[in-house]
Design an enzyme around this catalytic site. Structure first.
Site, short mmCIF file in Angstrom:
data_model
loop_
_atom_site.label_atom_id
_atom_site.label_comp_id
_atom_site.label_asym_id
_atom_site.label_seq_id
_atom_site.Cartn_x
_atom_site.Cartn_y
_atom_site.Cartn_z
N CYS A 1 25.91 -38.50 50.32
CA CYS A 1 24.53 -37.98 50.34
C CYS A 1 24.18 -37.27 51.65
O CYS A 1 24.55 -36.14 51.87
CB CYS A 1 23.56 -39.12 50.03
SG CYS A 1 21.93 -38.52 49.49
N GLU B 1 25.56 -42.94 44.73
CA GLU B 1 25.45 -43.82 45.89
C GLU B 1 24.90 -45.18 45.48
O GLU B 1 23.94 -45.27 44.71
CB GLU B 1 24.52 -43.15 46.91
CG GLU B 1 24.41 -43.85 48.24
CD GLU B 1 23.60 -43.03 49.24
OE1 GLU B 1 23.58 -43.42 50.42
OE2 GLU B 1 23.00 -42.01 48.85
N SER C 1 -11.33 -37.67 31.67
CA SER C 1 -12.65 -37.18 32.07
C SER C 1 -13.01 -35.84 31.45
O SER C 1 -14.18 -35.46 31.44
CB SER C 1 -12.69 -37.04 33.59
OG SER C 1 -11.83 -35.98 34.01
N LYS D 1 29.52 -45.22 54.96
CA LYS D 1 28.74 -44.02 55.25
C LYS D 1 28.61 -43.84 56.75
O LYS D 1 28.22 -44.76 57.47
CB LYS D 1 27.36 -44.14 54.59
CG LYS D 1 26.55 -42.86 54.57
CD LYS D 1 25.28 -43.05 53.72
CE LYS D 1 24.46 -41.78 53.64
NZ LYS D 1 23.25 -41.97 52.79
#
Length: 711
Positions: A175, A45, A359, A114
């Site tokens: 999509c 896309e 850490s 789309k």
């Protein structure tokens, strides 16, 4: 043997506004598809621009430059002789559309916009585009003048149409359309479309691939047909990792699949199918009866054959065989997604490497392991002959080395691009955490610096005392809650400032040619962000946080996986250690604990997070759910207290989300405020809220019911 047709789809690692790079990757994918015998290729896309442009889609330049790149593609004769389905944005009658452009031999056949746009979670397509929203409708599109000269006409069709060739019929989905209840492939399949393409910009979320694949398989298992799925892959300039996994499916069975995570910029998926298998699969009379009343699509016809013509028999060509879905465990997903994302971010940021405030706890350990994973995957790609990775390694890690230098191990690469700094306090930092940080850095090859920040802490505290005459004290020394918190925050925020000092100057200190600077990595997990259990502008403030979308539970599973699969036995010590911020002085009878400080466990936080975000429950709804789910573990009043405590701290710390470091999205209950979880940051007190009153009333009813024997 019936009629054999060869199709191609692909993963492309596109980058926003990388016009020439995106075009070259598109062309390369078409060339590879053509070389491997495909007659049709579909791509991701919005592949010309890259998917993640966001508000750049509102700019006129974006549409002009997209057409300019398509013009170059149309005139490239090396990709003639194959139909290409290419994604780009198009302006039509003053509306912006997310489109597919179907081309053949330098000409545009038609444009397919789309129909239905993605507009939830991380997606904001309705902000940038208009949905076509008119199934089967088509009209004329007037081409830009410089495209008209190439096309030889002023107009091409635009709309919801399908492509008809002498050997099959092809329709397009984009999509989100696959995920909608009334997906276009349903009507297209009934109207005789045999091949469906899906061009996607789908990002990675943990455990999401199964859902996506099951939808694709169901699309053709029920209706029959060939499904071609293309996707973007990689980090294209935002906090998402697009996870590829292009695939070709016929009648519900996978016949070809590419990688989900990779450092390859172009990966092409090619399969040969017998289109007669689709026709026989659709032979049920009930399907035929429904087809008679199905919507009719305009067919754009071309004489071009996808496969060989009837008189061109190729005995070497055979249908691709079904294969099992290749899917990763969540621990592998974290490793691969995080590592590949970090590589793309590093090579595209033009920086000299990464720095982490290490850490000795499991969160910063997880981030460090992901950077080591990045080096491991890059080294594997180098060994496999990936030319782009080789060039990137030499550009980023090679300055100061002999010409042609390449690392001999992942650890050597890590030593060139990764630095760790332990910033301890003499009275707060244990020998164990200091030692763990040093030994982990050694095992993965990072350049490690160990220092104490006591002098900085005392200087800050002294400024306050000199200005006000008040000397604050920790809780264990008789200080108030406010004093205790303020003194912890001095340490936390000092570490953030010092991290950036080291990130800017370590390349110079180590005499890296042309200096450069390092990107600072954050290490706050998604549960701590949800609870607000971190200091605003402490080491959670960084350039990027690769674990900010991962739960503590999943991080522990990942580290357990990495201990074995990455041969890092030191990680067992991180797993066995009690999570602690080490911001308060250690005493014989007190060691700071994260879960005690938070008043809830990390496991509970994961439950709260999913119910709040994924299940969309407020305080009262969450209580109603958990009072049943936890009934064998907790009384109703305990459940109520836990829910109320969570929402109280979530609300009062929500302001921290407005400044949170961008994190790689992985978990669907992320509270990240920049884009995914949009909420206010100044709330009324939840303790006096209507929701909490409703919870209290429900608890009283339940308790009275138990006393009366009715519950």
């Amino acid at each position: 043997m019936g009629r054999l047709l060869t199709f191609a789809c692909c993963n492309l690692n596109q980058w926003v506004l990388d016009w020439e790079g995106n075009r070259k990757r598109i062309v390369e994918s078409i060339q590879i598809a053509k070389e491997r015998g495909a007659g049709f290729r579909t791509g991701p896309e919005l592949e010309i621009t890259g998917y993640g442009l966001l508000d750049h889609f509102l700019e006129g330049d974006t549409y002009l430059h997209a057409w300019e790149q398509l013009a170059i593609i149309l005139q490239d004769e090396s990709i003639h002789g194959i139909i290409a389905d290419i994604g780009m944005p198009i302006m039509h009658r003053n509306n912006r559309y997310n489109c597919r452009v179907i081309i053949l031999n330098g000409k545009i056949l038609f444009i397919r916009p789309k129909l239905y746009l993605a507009n939830d979670g991380n997606y904001r397509e309705m902000r940038h585009f208009i949905p076509w929203n008119r199934p089967q409708h088509h009209e004329e599109y007037y081409l830009p003048q410089f495209i008209q000269k190439i096309q030889g006409s002023t107009k091409v069709p635009i709309g919801d149409m399908v492509l008809s060739t002498p050997d099959t019929c092809i329709g397009m989905e984009t999509c989100e359309e696959l995920f909608t209840p009334l997906s276009p492939h349903l009507a297209m399949s009934l109207n005789g479309v045999e091949v469906i393409t899906n061009s996607s910009g789908s990002h990675h979320s943990l455990r999401k691939l199964n859902t996506r694949v099951s939808l694709i398989q169901e699309a053709t298992r029920k209706s029959g047909g060939v499904y071609l799925y293309s996707n973007q892959q990689g980090m294209d300039g935002d906090r998402l990792y697009y996870d590829g996994c292009a695939m070709i499916i016929i009648n519900g069975e996978i016949v070809q699949q590419t990688s989900q995570f990779s450092l390859n910029d172009v990966e092409v998926c090619v399969a040969t199918v017998d289109i007669e298998d689709v026709r026989s699969y659709r032979s049920a009379p009930s399907r035929g009866i429904q087809a008679l009343t199905a919507p009719t699509y305009e067919r754009v016809e071309t004489p071009f054959h996808i496969g060989k013509s009837d008189d061109e028999y190729d005995p070497t060509l055979a249908p691709s065989l079904p294969q099992e879905l290749k899917i990763h465990a969540p621990e592998e997903e974290i490793y691969l997604s995080g590592s590949c994302f970090l590589w793309d971010y590093l090579r595209r940021s033009s920086q000299a490497g990464y720095l982490i405030p290490l850490s000795g706890g499991i969160d910063s350990c997880s981030t460090a392991v992901l950077v080591y994973g990045m080096c491991n995957i890059a080294f594997e790609a180098l060994q496999a002959g990936n030319a782009q990775v080789k060039a990137d390694i030499q550009r980023i890690a090679g300055p100061g080395e002999a010409e042609g230098w390449l690392p001999k191990s992942p650890q050597e690469l890590c030593s060139k691009v990764f630095s760790s700094v332990f910033m301890g306090m003499a009275k707060q930092s244990s020998k164990e955490t200091r030692s763990r940080a040093e030994r982990l850095s050694h095992d993965i090859g990072a350049q490690h610096t160990d220092l104490d920040i006591d002098s900085i802490f005392e200087a800050f505290k002294g400024v306050l005392t000199k200005a006000t005459g008040h000397e604050p004290a920790f809780k264990v020394h008789g200080g108030t809650h406010a004093e205790n918190l303020a003194l912890q925050n001095i340490q936390a925020r000092s570490r953030m400032v010092l991290s950036y000092v080291f990130a800017q100057l370590l390349p110079t200190v180590r005499q890296r040619p042309n200096g450069g600077s390092l990107l600072v990595l954050g290490s706050a997990n998604v549960d701590e962000a949800l609870r607000g259990y971190f200091t605003k502008y402490d080491c959670s403030s960084a350039d990027i946080n690769p674990i900010g979308g991962i739960s503590k539970t999943d991080l522990k599973r990942f580290i357990a996986w990495a201990e074995t699969h990455l041969s890092l036995p030191i990680l067992r010590e991180f797993l066995d250690a009690t999570p602690t911020a080490e911001l308060e002085p250690l005493t014989e009878d007190y060691v700071q604990s994260d879960e005690v400080d938070m008043g809830m466990s990390y496991a509970e936080l994961s439950v709260f997070g999913r119910l709040r975000k994924s299940q969309k429950l407020g305080p009262y709804g969450m209580f109603q759910r958990l009072v049943h789910e936890w009934k064998d573990v907790h009384e109703a009043r305990v459940v109520a207290d836990k829910v109320k405590r969570f929402y109280h701290y979530w609300a009062i710390n929500r302001h921290k989300m407005t400044t949170i470091t961008p994190s790689l999205h992985m978990e669907d209950y992320s509270p990240e405020d920049n884009r995914f979880d949009l909420r206010p940051f100044c709330y009324p007190s939840f303790w006096s809220s209507w929701s909490f009153k409703k919870i209290d009333e429900a608890v009283e009813r339940l308790e009275k019911g138990r006393q009366n024997g009715t519950a």
